[in-house]
Enzyme design. Sequence first.
Site, mmCIF file in Angstrom:
data_model
loop_
_atom_site.group_PDB
_atom_site.id
_atom_site.type_symbol
_atom_site.label_atom_id
_atom_site.label_comp_id
_atom_site.label_asym_id
_atom_site.label_seq_id
_atom_site.Cartn_x
_atom_site.Cartn_y
_atom_site.Cartn_z
ATOM 1 N N ASN A 126 -4.946 20.683 19.705
ATOM 2 C CA ASN A 126 -5.496 19.486 19.066
ATOM 3 C C ASN A 126 -5.592 18.340 20.053
ATOM 4 O O ASN A 126 -4.796 18.227 20.987
ATOM 5 C CB ASN A 126 -4.642 19.087 17.839
ATOM 6 C CG ASN A 126 -3.530 18.123 18.196
ATOM 7 O OD1 ASN A 126 -3.740 16.917 18.306
ATOM 8 N ND2 ASN A 126 -2.331 18.654 18.407
ATOM 9 N N ALA A 127 -6.603 17.518 19.817
ATOM 10 C CA ALA A 127 -6.746 16.261 20.563
ATOM 11 C C ALA A 127 -7.270 15.236 19.564
ATOM 12 O O ALA A 127 -8.459 14.916 19.541
ATOM 13 C CB ALA A 127 -7.697 16.431 21.734
ATOM 14 N N GLY A 142 8.577 23.269 17.350
ATOM 15 C CA GLY A 142 7.656 24.010 18.215
ATOM 16 C C GLY A 142 7.500 25.418 17.675
ATOM 17 O O GLY A 142 8.277 26.309 17.987
ATOM 18 N N CYS A 191 2.132 9.779 25.825
ATOM 19 C CA CYS A 191 0.851 9.051 25.857
ATOM 20 C C CYS A 191 0.579 8.558 27.271
ATOM 21 O O CYS A 191 1.518 8.277 28.015
ATOM 22 C CB CYS A 191 0.903 7.824 24.957
ATOM 23 S SG CYS A 191 1.497 8.165 23.321
ATOM 24 N N LEU A 243 -4.661 9.966 18.453
ATOM 25 C CA LEU A 243 -3.908 8.896 17.783
ATOM 26 C C LEU A 243 -4.750 8.047 16.828
ATOM 27 O O LEU A 243 -4.643 6.819 16.809
ATOM 28 C CB LEU A 243 -3.227 7.992 18.822
ATOM 29 C CG LEU A 243 -2.087 8.648 19.591
ATOM 30 C CD1 LEU A 243 -1.593 7.731 20.705
ATOM 31 C CD2 LEU A 243 -0.926 8.982 18.659
ATOM 32 N N SER A 248 5.325 14.711 12.863
ATOM 33 C CA SER A 248 4.286 13.695 13.021
ATOM 34 C C SER A 248 2.918 14.318 13.294
ATOM 35 O O SER A 248 2.779 15.229 14.099
ATOM 36 C CB SER A 248 4.668 12.778 14.179
ATOM 37 O OG SER A 248 3.699 11.774 14.317
ATOM 38 N N GLY A 275 5.516 21.705 11.740
ATOM 39 C CA GLY A 275 4.287 21.006 12.098
ATOM 40 C C GLY A 275 3.082 21.843 11.743
ATOM 41 O O GLY A 275 2.597 21.831 10.600
ATOM 42 N N THR A 276 2.634 22.628 12.713
ATOM 43 C CA THR A 276 1.433 23.451 12.532
ATOM 44 C C THR A 276 1.540 24.355 11.299
ATOM 45 O O THR A 276 0.543 24.588 10.612
ATOM 46 C CB THR A 276 1.205 24.271 13.814
ATOM 47 O OG1 THR A 276 1.056 23.337 14.890
ATOM 48 C CG2 THR A 276 -0.039 25.127 13.731
ATOM 49 N N LYS A 287 2.441 9.768 10.959
ATOM 50 C CA LYS A 287 1.451 9.917 12.034
ATOM 51 C C LYS A 287 1.674 8.848 13.122
ATOM 52 O O LYS A 287 2.012 7.700 12.809
ATOM 53 C CB LYS A 287 0.054 9.786 11.419
ATOM 54 C CG LYS A 287 -1.087 9.752 12.411
ATOM 55 C CD LYS A 287 -1.304 11.093 13.087
ATOM 56 C CE LYS A 287 -2.288 10.983 14.241
ATOM 57 N NZ LYS A 287 -2.022 11.989 15.301
HETATM 58 C C1 LIG Z 1 -2.823 17.934 14.551
HETATM 59 C C2 LIG Z 1 -1.559 17.463 15.216
HETATM 60 C C3 LIG Z 1 -1.340 16.091 15.376
HETATM 61 C C4 LIG Z 1 -0.165 15.639 16.001
HETATM 62 N N1 LIG Z 1 0.043 14.298 16.114
HETATM 63 C C5 LIG Z 1 1.211 13.847 16.678
HETATM 64 C C6 LIG Z 1 1.486 12.445 16.750
HETATM 65 O O1 LIG Z 1 0.713 11.601 16.289
HETATM 66 N N2 LIG Z 1 2.648 12.056 17.359
HETATM 67 C C7 LIG Z 1 3.551 12.962 17.858
HETATM 68 O O2 LIG Z 1 4.600 12.568 18.388
HETATM 69 N N3 LIG Z 1 3.327 14.303 17.752
HETATM 70 C C8 LIG Z 1 2.182 14.760 17.194
HETATM 71 N N4 LIG Z 1 1.964 16.116 17.083
HETATM 72 C C9 LIG Z 1 2.980 17.064 17.576
HETATM 73 C C10 LIG Z 1 3.847 17.606 16.433
HETATM 74 O O3 LIG Z 1 4.514 16.558 15.759
HETATM 75 C C11 LIG Z 1 4.867 18.644 16.937
HETATM 76 O O4 LIG Z 1 5.796 18.020 17.782
HETATM 77 C C12 LIG Z 1 4.225 19.801 17.692
HETATM 78 O O5 LIG Z 1 3.009 20.195 17.073
HETATM 79 C C13 LIG Z 1 5.144 21.045 17.787
HETATM 80 O O6 LIG Z 1 5.494 21.558 16.525
HETATM 81 P P1 LIG Z 1 4.652 22.741 15.766
HETATM 82 O O7 LIG Z 1 4.442 23.845 16.764
HETATM 83 O O8 LIG Z 1 5.535 23.141 14.619
HETATM 84 O O9 LIG Z 1 3.378 22.132 15.309
HETATM 85 C C14 LIG Z 1 0.799 16.585 16.472
HETATM 86 C C15 LIG Z 1 0.556 17.956 16.300
HETATM 87 C C16 LIG Z 1 -0.594 18.405 15.679
HETATM 88 C C17 LIG Z 1 -0.791 19.894 15.495
#
Ligand SMILES: Cc1cc2nc3c(=O)[nH]c(=O)nc-3n(C[C@H](O)[C@H](O)[C@H](O)COP(=O)(O)O)c2cc1C
Length: 312
Positions: free
Chosen positions: A74-75, A250, A134, A78, A24, A272-273, A50
């Site tokens: 990131n911030a 992660g 949240c 939503l 997401s 994700g990233t 998302k």
């Molecule tokens: C830009 C960005 C936006 C994200 N938005 C959401 C979100 O809307 N809802 C959510 O549950 N997680 C959100 N996440 C968290 C990711 O889904 C994921 O759980 C987290 O980044 C860890 O995985 P990664 O290290 O592979 O990115 C977001 C992460 C990133 C980097």
Amino acid sequence: MKKPPDVGILLAGVPLASPVTLLSGCVGFCEDLARIDGVDFSSVGAVFLKGTTLEARLGNPPPRVVETHGGMLNAIGLQNPGARHVVQKILPAIQHLPTRFFANIAGSTVDEYGEVARIFDNSPIDGIEINISCPNVKEGGAAFGSDPLVAARVVETVKRATSKPVITKLSPNVTDIALMTRAVIDAGTDAISAINTLMGLAIDLEKRQPVLGNGQGGLSGPAIKPVALLQVWRIHQIAGPRGIPIIGQGGITTARDAMEFVLAGATAIGLGTALFRNPLGTAELLEGMVTWLRHFGVDNFSKVRGTLNWPG
Ligand SMILES: Cc1cc2nc3c(=O)[nH]c(=O)nc-3n(C[C@H](O)[C@H](O)[C@H](O)COP(=O)(O)O)c2cc1C
């Protein structure tokens, strides 16, 4: 002839063609991905959309992302067009893609989670992931996911609002992940995603202020992988015996990373990233995971899941 490896999995009752999922917030609502030639959706078991709230949100002021050592902060806040828009306008446009879709829902109150879940219940979505990281606006702004009782209330409310499979996404920003795991399983979650981002801060020294417009943000990417692996292993000790699957995530970038999460107890894994650098690497990742299955001499991911030899 040797049987070809079986890469399909069952996630909370939903059959996925592959254990590789897209996380997401990292592919929006899939509109861009659907337009790119070369995305092999047969290697994508599911896409987590998302984070979606009841009403549309504009998100946080920029900058919203910044690269850090081995990761990113990131911030986004939503930003989304609201649940009704997603169901009426977005889902019909992506539904033809040969993969599964899970909504990712968020709210400022427990009731908002319930309302968003009800809207998605009445849609072709395959399941609902709850983002409990949240702030709880009515109760001082602490995250729903930092208090087991509040987290349980969110899960119970969503379960009452939908008959679709419910996945709870746990936050690593807690003292004891075991408490949270027990709380959300007892409240009826069908699966667990772990982990969400870790809270962090990037500072602009010259300006003497945070880099992100929101001040703090969530850290993701390879830097958080060791934290995520330990959390997934701990969650698996509780969720495994109760038959609750985990979507491990992660910092996963390579097939080796992905298999480490499977050994720690994950049924599915999430990218994700890593997608920001390479959105087209899912087929290669899955192939690499299959090569690891052969290395372990098994034909199925379930045969290696949770088989980490913990010392002692
Ligand atoms: C830009 C960005 C936006 C994200 N938005 C959401 C979100 O809307 N809802 C959510 O549950 N997680 C959100 N996440 C968290 C990711 O889904 C994921 O759980 C987290 O980044 C860890 O995985 P990664 O290290 O592979 O990115 C977001 C992460 C990133 C980097």
